[in-house]
Design a protein around this motif. Structure first.
Motif, PDB file in Angstrom:
ATOM      1  N   ARG A  27      -9.481  42.760  54.229  1.00  0.00           N
ATOM      2  CA  ARG A  27      -8.646  41.709  55.177  1.00  0.00           C
ATOM      3  C   ARG A  27      -9.877  40.697  55.688  1.00  0.00           C
ATOM      4  N   PHE A  28     -11.139  41.194  55.692  1.00  0.00           N
ATOM      5  CA  PHE A  28     -12.184  40.674  56.478  1.00  0.00           C
ATOM      6  C   PHE A  28     -13.668  40.370  55.611  1.00  0.00           C
ATOM      7  N   SER A  31     -15.400  40.603  51.340  1.00  0.00           N
ATOM      8  CA  SER A  31     -15.225  40.871  50.037  1.00  0.00           C
ATOM      9  C   SER A  31     -15.983  41.713  49.382  1.00  0.00           C
ATOM     10  N   THR A  35     -17.349  48.272  60.871  1.00  0.00           N
ATOM     11  CA  THR A  35     -17.243  46.924  60.656  1.00  0.00           C
ATOM     12  C   THR A  35     -18.850  46.506  60.415  1.00  0.00           C
ATOM     13  N   ARG A  88      -8.290  48.287  51.269  1.00  0.00           N
ATOM     14  CA  ARG A  88      -7.301  47.462  51.827  1.00  0.00           C
ATOM     15  C   ARG A  88      -7.800  47.020  53.135  1.00  0.00           C
ATOM     16  N   ARG A  89      -8.236  47.792  54.116  1.00  0.00           N
ATOM     17  CA  ARG A  89      -8.360  47.194  55.397  1.00  0.00           C
ATOM     18  C   ARG A  89      -9.815  46.380  55.594  1.00  0.00           C
TER      19      ARG A  89
END
Length: 166
Positions: free
Chosen positions: A104-105, A107, A61, A100-101
């Protein structure tokens, strides 16, 4: 055959260490990954075919690559599929799930790819999936290599790519 994807589990550590021992990827690497997943600083997707672990990919992340970190771009890293299972859709399943994961947070997602022929399949796959170079050129240890610099071409130098997810 369909590849199934899921989040890494503790029991995967030994299986991954055995499956990827010849790369070489020691058990301690997978212990570290699992510890970081458990504390929430890393996501790790494992692929299996008929209950046999065949590959994995990490989602950071917060990237170690400063331009990605500064822009808040998560990074797909350590994308690995067993050699005898490559070109069977496993890498596609892993990348689909990782994207996909991330979607979620974020772009945008980033990744780095090695420069020599062992990475040729991955280089082509990323371009076909819509990844484009970030324009920094060759990167070593997260820093763009300056013109005229001599480097050793091993697993460390990379080109960094990004993809817009939505």
């Amino acid at each position: 055959m369909q590849a199934d994807t899921r989040t890494v589990r503790a029991e995967d550590i030994d299986v991954l260490a055995t499956a990827f021992a010849s790369w070489p990827k020691p058990r301690v690497l997978f212990e570290n990954y699992f510890g970081r997943v458990s504390e929430g600083s890393l996501d790790m997707v494992v692929a299996s075919v008929e209950s046999e672990v065949t590959g994995y990919v990490l989602i950071k992340t917060r990237s170690n690559y400063l331009p990605f970190a500064a822009a808040g771009i998560p990074e797909i890293a350590d994308f690995s599929v067993l050699r005898n299972r490559q070109r069977a859709g496993i890498g596609t399943a892993l990348m689909d799930e990782a994207e996909r994961r991330v979607a979620r947070f974020s772009s945008v997602v980033g990744l780095g790819v090695g420069l020599f022929s062992d990475y040729g399949t991955a280089q082509r796959m990323y371009v076909k999936r819509g990844y484009v170079p970030d324009g920094a050129g060759v990167v070593l240890d997260g820093v763009p290599v300056q013109q005229g610099t001599s480097i050793i071409l091993n697993n460390d130098p990379e080109l960094m790519f990004t993809k817009r997810l939505h």
